[in-house]
Design a protein around this motif. Structure first.
Motif, short mmCIF file in Angstrom:
data_model
loop_
_atom_site.label_atom_id
_atom_site.label_comp_id
_atom_site.label_asym_id
_atom_site.label_seq_id
_atom_site.Cartn_x
_atom_site.Cartn_y
_atom_site.Cartn_z
N THR A 67 -86.71 3.17 -53.26
CA THR A 67 -87.93 2.37 -53.24
C THR A 67 -88.85 2.67 -52.05
OG1 THR A 67 -86.83 0.61 -54.45
CG2 THR A 67 -88.84 0.00 -53.30
N SER A 68 -88.31 2.58 -50.83
CA SER A 68 -89.14 2.79 -49.64
C SER A 68 -88.24 3.24 -48.50
CB SER A 68 -89.85 1.48 -49.26
OG SER A 68 -88.89 0.55 -48.81
N PRO A 69 -88.82 3.84 -47.46
CA PRO A 69 -87.99 4.26 -46.31
C PRO A 69 -87.21 3.09 -45.71
CG PRO A 69 -90.17 5.24 -46.16
CD PRO A 69 -90.22 4.26 -47.30
N GLU A 70 -87.83 1.89 -45.67
CA GLU A 70 -87.15 0.72 -45.10
C GLU A 70 -85.95 0.33 -45.96
OE1 GLU A 70 -90.57 0.58 -45.84
OE2 GLU A 70 -90.97 1.41 -43.85
N ALA A 71 -86.20 0.28 -47.29
CA ALA A 71 -85.12 -0.07 -48.23
C ALA A 71 -84.01 0.98 -48.15
CB ALA A 71 -85.66 -0.17 -49.65
N PHE A 72 -84.41 2.24 -47.99
CA PHE A 72 -83.43 3.32 -47.87
C PHE A 72 -82.54 3.11 -46.64
CE2 PHE A 72 -82.09 7.65 -46.64
CZ PHE A 72 -81.51 8.06 -47.83
N ALA A 73 -83.17 2.67 -45.55
CA ALA A 73 -82.40 2.40 -44.33
C ALA A 73 -81.40 1.27 -44.57
CB ALA A 73 -83.35 2.06 -43.18
N THR A 74 -81.85 0.23 -45.29
CA THR A 74 -80.94 -0.87 -45.64
C THR A 74 -79.79 -0.35 -46.49
OG1 THR A 74 -82.92 -2.24 -45.80
CG2 THR A 74 -80.87 -3.21 -46.59
N PHE A 75 -80.14 0.49 -47.47
CA PHE A 75 -79.12 1.09 -48.35
C PHE A 75 -78.07 1.84 -47.53
CE2 PHE A 75 -78.13 5.33 -50.18
CZ PHE A 75 -77.21 4.95 -51.14
N ARG A 76 -78.54 2.66 -46.57
CA ARG A 76 -77.61 3.45 -45.76
C ARG A 76 -76.70 2.55 -44.92
NH1 ARG A 76 -79.07 9.42 -44.27
NH2 ARG A 76 -76.81 9.33 -44.29
N GLU A 77 -77.31 1.47 -44.41
CA GLU A 77 -76.54 0.55 -43.59
C GLU A 77 -75.45 -0.14 -44.41
OE1 GLU A 77 -77.74 -3.26 -40.92
OE2 GLU A 77 -79.27 -1.71 -41.16
N LEU A 78 -75.86 -0.63 -45.62
CA LEU A 78 -74.91 -1.29 -46.51
C LEU A 78 -73.80 -0.33 -46.92
CD1 LEU A 78 -77.28 -3.28 -48.90
CD2 LEU A 78 -75.53 -4.24 -47.40
N ALA A 79 -74.20 0.90 -47.28
CA ALA A 79 -73.24 1.87 -47.82
C ALA A 79 -72.28 2.37 -46.75
CB ALA A 79 -73.98 3.03 -48.46
N SER A 80 -72.65 2.23 -45.47
CA SER A 80 -71.79 2.81 -44.43
C SER A 80 -70.78 1.81 -43.87
CB SER A 80 -72.65 3.38 -43.30
OG SER A 80 -73.43 2.35 -42.74
N CYS A 81 -70.83 0.54 -44.32
CA CYS A 81 -69.85 -0.41 -43.79
C CYS A 81 -68.49 -0.19 -44.45
CB CYS A 81 -70.33 -1.85 -43.93
SG CYS A 81 -69.95 -2.61 -45.50
N GLY A 82 -67.44 -0.58 -43.76
CA GLY A 82 -66.07 -0.28 -44.20
C GLY A 82 -65.73 -0.80 -45.58
N VAL A 83 -66.10 -2.05 -45.85
CA VAL A 83 -65.79 -2.66 -47.15
C VAL A 83 -66.45 -1.86 -48.27
CG1 VAL A 83 -65.97 -4.75 -48.54
CG2 VAL A 83 -65.63 -4.93 -46.07
N ALA A 84 -67.75 -1.49 -48.06
CA ALA A 84 -68.47 -0.73 -49.07
C ALA A 84 -67.78 0.59 -49.33
CB ALA A 84 -69.91 -0.51 -48.63
N LYS A 85 -67.29 1.22 -48.27
CA LYS A 85 -66.64 2.53 -48.43
C LYS A 85 -65.36 2.43 -49.26
CE LYS A 85 -68.60 5.23 -44.75
NZ LYS A 85 -68.39 6.15 -43.64
N VAL A 86 -64.61 1.34 -49.03
CA VAL A 86 -63.39 1.13 -49.82
C VAL A 86 -63.75 0.93 -51.29
CG1 VAL A 86 -61.43 -0.42 -50.21
CG2 VAL A 86 -62.06 0.21 -47.88
N ILE A 87 -64.81 0.12 -51.55
CA ILE A 87 -65.24 -0.11 -52.93
C ILE A 87 -65.74 1.20 -53.56
CG2 ILE A 87 -66.90 -1.34 -54.39
CD1 ILE A 87 -66.80 -3.63 -52.31
N PHE A 88 -66.52 1.96 -52.78
CA PHE A 88 -67.01 3.24 -53.28
C PHE A 88 -65.84 4.18 -53.61
CE2 PHE A 88 -71.36 2.61 -51.26
CZ PHE A 88 -72.00 2.51 -52.49
N ALA A 89 -64.83 4.18 -52.74
CA ALA A 89 -63.67 5.04 -52.99
C ALA A 89 -63.03 4.66 -54.33
CB ALA A 89 -62.67 4.92 -51.85
N GLY A 90 -62.90 3.35 -54.57
CA GLY A 90 -62.35 2.88 -55.84
C GLY A 90 -63.22 3.29 -57.02
N LEU A 91 -64.54 3.16 -56.85
CA LEU A 91 -65.47 3.53 -57.91
C LEU A 91 -65.41 5.02 -58.22
CD1 LEU A 91 -68.66 1.44 -57.07
CD2 LEU A 91 -67.28 1.31 -59.14
N ILE A 92 -65.28 5.82 -57.16
CA ILE A 92 -65.20 7.27 -57.36
C ILE A 92 -63.95 7.61 -58.16
CG2 ILE A 92 -64.77 9.46 -56.15
CD1 ILE A 92 -66.66 8.40 -53.91
N TRP A 93 -62.82 6.96 -57.82
CA TRP A 93 -61.60 7.20 -58.59
C TRP A 93 -61.82 6.76 -60.05
CZ3 TRP A 93 -58.82 3.68 -61.41
CH2 TRP A 93 -57.77 4.26 -62.15
N ALA A 94 -62.41 5.56 -60.22
CA ALA A 94 -62.62 5.03 -61.57
C ALA A 94 -63.47 5.99 -62.39
CB ALA A 94 -63.28 3.65 -61.51
#
Lengths: 132, 115
Positions: free
Chosen positions: A56-83
């Motif tokens: 959407t925007s550079p600001e939203a992208f920064a929010t996205f990166r922040e959300l995606a880089s937290c530990g909980v998100a990474k564990v969920i992403f790892a599960g999603l990648i396996w799924a």
């Protein structure tokens, strides 16, 4: 008296049976195909929202990166990648079975092993390439 | 054991086929997208956005999204049909699934065509 060859097949198992039966490997693959599909479906909303943030925007992208880089998100992403990897590989195997390729017990078992091996390799590669 | 009596409704074959066609569309898209991302290697927001703003990628991404939602409808509906026996709860789950997926389709279109 019923033996294995005269029992009615295929059988559809209900939830308690799924937990108590010792499924053969292709059976485990099959139920994990359902579990991974349901998991991906349940997280579709959050994923769409994250995708929206990312484009959407550079600001939203920064929010996205922040959300995606937290530990909980990474564990969920790892599960999603396996799924995704499991659903993808098992799905391709099912397409071959639909085409009557590899229906024999032995080859069906071997292709199930291949699905588990390949999907775990894809999972490890993607986690290593994206998350770490 | 589940006793699901398969009767003569004709939707079964169509759903079976749609499930597979949408699967192939999604598989091809996934492989192409990963290939594009490996080649382009978008490093920042502008580069990442530009990938999806490209006409062909936008078009393909939309087809992927629609395939995904139709595919998910058939798969998730089958899960509710197999494991959720009380009619009221099952109907509620069917309706919620359908509403969510329909909403997602509109949302995905909105995201893509704002690019």
């Amino acid at each position: 008296m019923t033996d294995a060859s005269t029992r009615k097949r295929p059988r559809n198992l209900d939830l308690p049976s799924l937990i108590f039966y010792r499924l053969p490997l292709p059976g485990k693959l099959s139920i994990l195909h359902r579990v991974s599909g349901l998991g991906l479906f349940l997280l579709l909303g959050p994923l769409l929202w994250l995708f929206q943030l990312s484009v959407t925007s550079p600001e939203a992208f920064a929010t996205f990166r922040e959300l995606a880089s937290c530990g909980v998100a990474k564990v969920i992403f790892a599960g999603l990648i396996w799924a995704f990897a499991h659903h993808f590989c098992a799905g391709i195997r099912f397409l071959f079975l639909d085409a009557h390729v590899g229906l024999e017990k032995e080859s069906a078992r071997n292709s199930a092993i291949a699905v588990f091996v390949v999907s775990i390799l894809i999972t490890v590669t993607l986690i290593w390439g994206i998350l770490l | 054991m589940i006793k699901r009596i398969v009767v003569g409704a004709h939707y079964g074959l169509k759903d079976w086929l749609v499930q597979r066609v949408t699967a192939v569309v999604m598989a091809l898209y996934s492989v192409f997208l990963i290939a594009i991302l490996l080649v382009v290697k978008p490093a920042d927001f502008e580069a990442w956005r530009a990938v999806f703003a490209l006409g062909a990628v936008k078009f393909a991404t939309f087809l992927f999204a629609l395939s995904l939602f139709y595919h998910a409808w058939i798969g998730v509906r089958d899960i509710w049909m197999d494991y959720v026996q009380p009619v009221g709860i099952r109907l509620t789950l069917h309706v919620l699934t359908l509403l969510a997926l329909t909403g997602y389709a509109g949302w995905a279109a909105a995201i893509l065509w704002r690019l």
